[in-house]
Design a protein around this motif. Structure first.
Motif, short mmCIF file in Angstrom:
data_model
loop_
_atom_site.label_atom_id
_atom_site.label_comp_id
_atom_site.label_asym_id
_atom_site.label_seq_id
_atom_site.Cartn_x
_atom_site.Cartn_y
_atom_site.Cartn_z
N GLY A 1 -5.34 0.07 0.57
CA GLY A 1 -4.90 0.73 0.19
C GLY A 1 -5.05 1.95 -1.13
O GLY A 1 -4.18 2.56 -1.56
N ASN B 1 0.51 -1.36 -0.33
CA ASN B 1 -0.27 0.03 0.05
C ASN B 1 1.16 1.51 0.15
O ASN B 1 0.27 1.78 0.60
N THR C 1 -0.91 -4.43 -3.12
CA THR C 1 -2.31 -3.71 -2.93
C THR C 1 -3.19 -4.29 -1.82
O THR C 1 -3.96 -4.97 -2.78
#
Lengths: 270, 155
Positions: B76, B8, B72
């Protein structure tokens, strides 16, 4: 579910992977996308002491036209096979069938070579490369050797690749404008085939009709002799020995093989 | 072994057990518990995250394999949660969730799908999400949400 403990090693070339296999012997397994191997490890159906990750080896991931064949690196991902313009043009059956493997997430990780060496007789790609008459390039301690598709699949989850060897390349003949089709029977969209049939250029292969993908040789002979799709498909199950499971018994699988073969031949004949 | 990742947007270094799965790395080491473990067999898609921008099932990836790469999770997608990602906003607007268990994976699979195909047809959305199961069977609104996000209706 957690895999049993192992050591994770990373190979930086095919030769390095062969060295590591030599060093660790039967204790080691090659890891590429892991979409077949990791579930097996999590279920503890296998517990190798060492995993050798080949997914980052740059010279194992490529697709290039080479004479009358297309050469594909063994660690080329399904996604890259599906999207390859060269393959769509030169061997359209292969990217089409790769699109049936798992789902998008699985195709983002899983590799062509990984699926082929896993050698599940119900899987899509082994059936497709058998119909295509692919050649497999295998590398071991004494160099490279070539294996024909007909010799590659040796049994249930077994191939001609030795414990000290690595599949490095798959070579598929360019079929260009020849007719082709893939017919897969499943109950849910991303399942393994209950039965599937790949047909291209007069060759026919069956998935899940025995311990390996099988050529429908009687059907191919009938086609070569000028039989219609319906006539040729009538012998599609000859010489097969499918399993019986909760999805289908032997007679039903034989019926599916005939029906799907006829459909595939009609589609391939355009 | 030691791995370096970007999760993230934040770079991290971690000492991990070689057999650690990505989903457990994210939940137990990074404290990012939105990513759920569902079937744990690469079927249901609840654990879907992005690896270098592509959707993957984090129950079937080793943490060791994301060394040097970017992950991710749904946490995020928006910087502070107050300003949801267009796909998150569309799921809320179209009521694309019921119990919510599949939602983080559905959202991440949808983000990946729309990156590759920004204007999918309904059929393409349904096929593109075939690797994600909703046990509440709320598929119609999920598909509506993805189509709305593609149209920018919810932004």
């Amino acid at each position: 579910m957690i895999p049993a403990p192992f050591r994770y090693l990373r190979a930086d070339s095919a030769a390095h992977a062969v060295d590591l296999l030599g060093e660790h012997g039967d204790e080691a397994k090659l890891l590429a996308g892991g979409q077949s191997l990791l579930p097996v490890l999590k279920l503890r159906l296998a517990d190798p002491a060492v995993l050798i990750d080949i997914s980052r080896v740059p010279d194992l991931s490529y697709i290039r036209v080479d004479g009358d064949e297309v050469a594909i690196g063994a660690a080329t991902r399904h996604r890259d096979v599906v999207e390859s313009e060269e393959l769509r043009r030169e061997v359209p059956l292969l990217p089409h069938v790769a699109g049936y493997v798992g789902d998008r997430q699985i195709r983002h990780r899983g590799t062509l070579g990984g699926s082929l060496v896993h050698a599940d007789p119900a899987a899509d790609l082994p059936c497709a490369v058998l119909a295509l008459g692919a050649t497999f390039v295998v590398e071991g301690p004494s160099g490279q050797r070539r294996v024909d598709a007909g010799e590659f699949f040796q049994g249930y989850f077994q191939t001609a690749v030795g414990a000290d060897e690595i599949l490095v390349e798959v070579r598929v003949p360019r079929t260009g404008g020849a007719g082709w089709a893939y017919e897969k029977f499943v109950r849910r969209s991303n399942d393994w085939a209950i039965v599937a049939v790949a047909a291209v250029d007069g060759r026919v292969a069956l998935a899940n009709m025995g311990e390996t993908p099988l050529r429908a040789t009687a059907t191919e002979r009938a086609l070569a002799g000028g039989a219609s799709p319906a006539e040729a498909a009538a012998s599609a199950a000859e010489g097969t020995s499918p399993i019986e499971d909760m999805h289908a018994d032997r007679a039903y699988r034989a019926h599916l093989a005939r029906v799907l073969t006829e459909r595939a031949l009609v589609t391939a004949a355009g | 072994m030691k791995i370096g990742t970007t999760v993230n947007g934040a770079a991290r270094q971690d000492e991990i057990e070689d057999r650690l799965l990505l989903v457990h790395y994210l939940r137990d080491r990074c404290g990012l518990t939105a990513t759920n473990v569902g079937c744990d067999t690469t079927s249901c898609g609840a654990c879907t995250v992005l690896l270098d921008g592509e959707s993957v099932k984090s129950c079937t990836v080793l943490a060791a394999q994301v060394d040097g790469r970017e992950v991710t999770t749904v946490e995020g997608l928006s910087a502070d949660g107050a300003d949801p990602h267009p796909v998150q906003a569309a799921f809320r607007q179209e009521h694309g969730l019921q119990c919510g268990f599949c939602t983080p994976g559905m959202v991440m699979a949808s983000v990946s799908l729309l990156r590759d195909n920004p204007k999918p047809t309904e059929q393409e959305v349904r096929e593109g999400l075939e690797g994600n199961f909703c046990r509440c069977t709320g598929y119609h609104n999920i598909v509506r949400a993805v189509l709305a996000a593609a149209d920018g209706v919810s932004s």
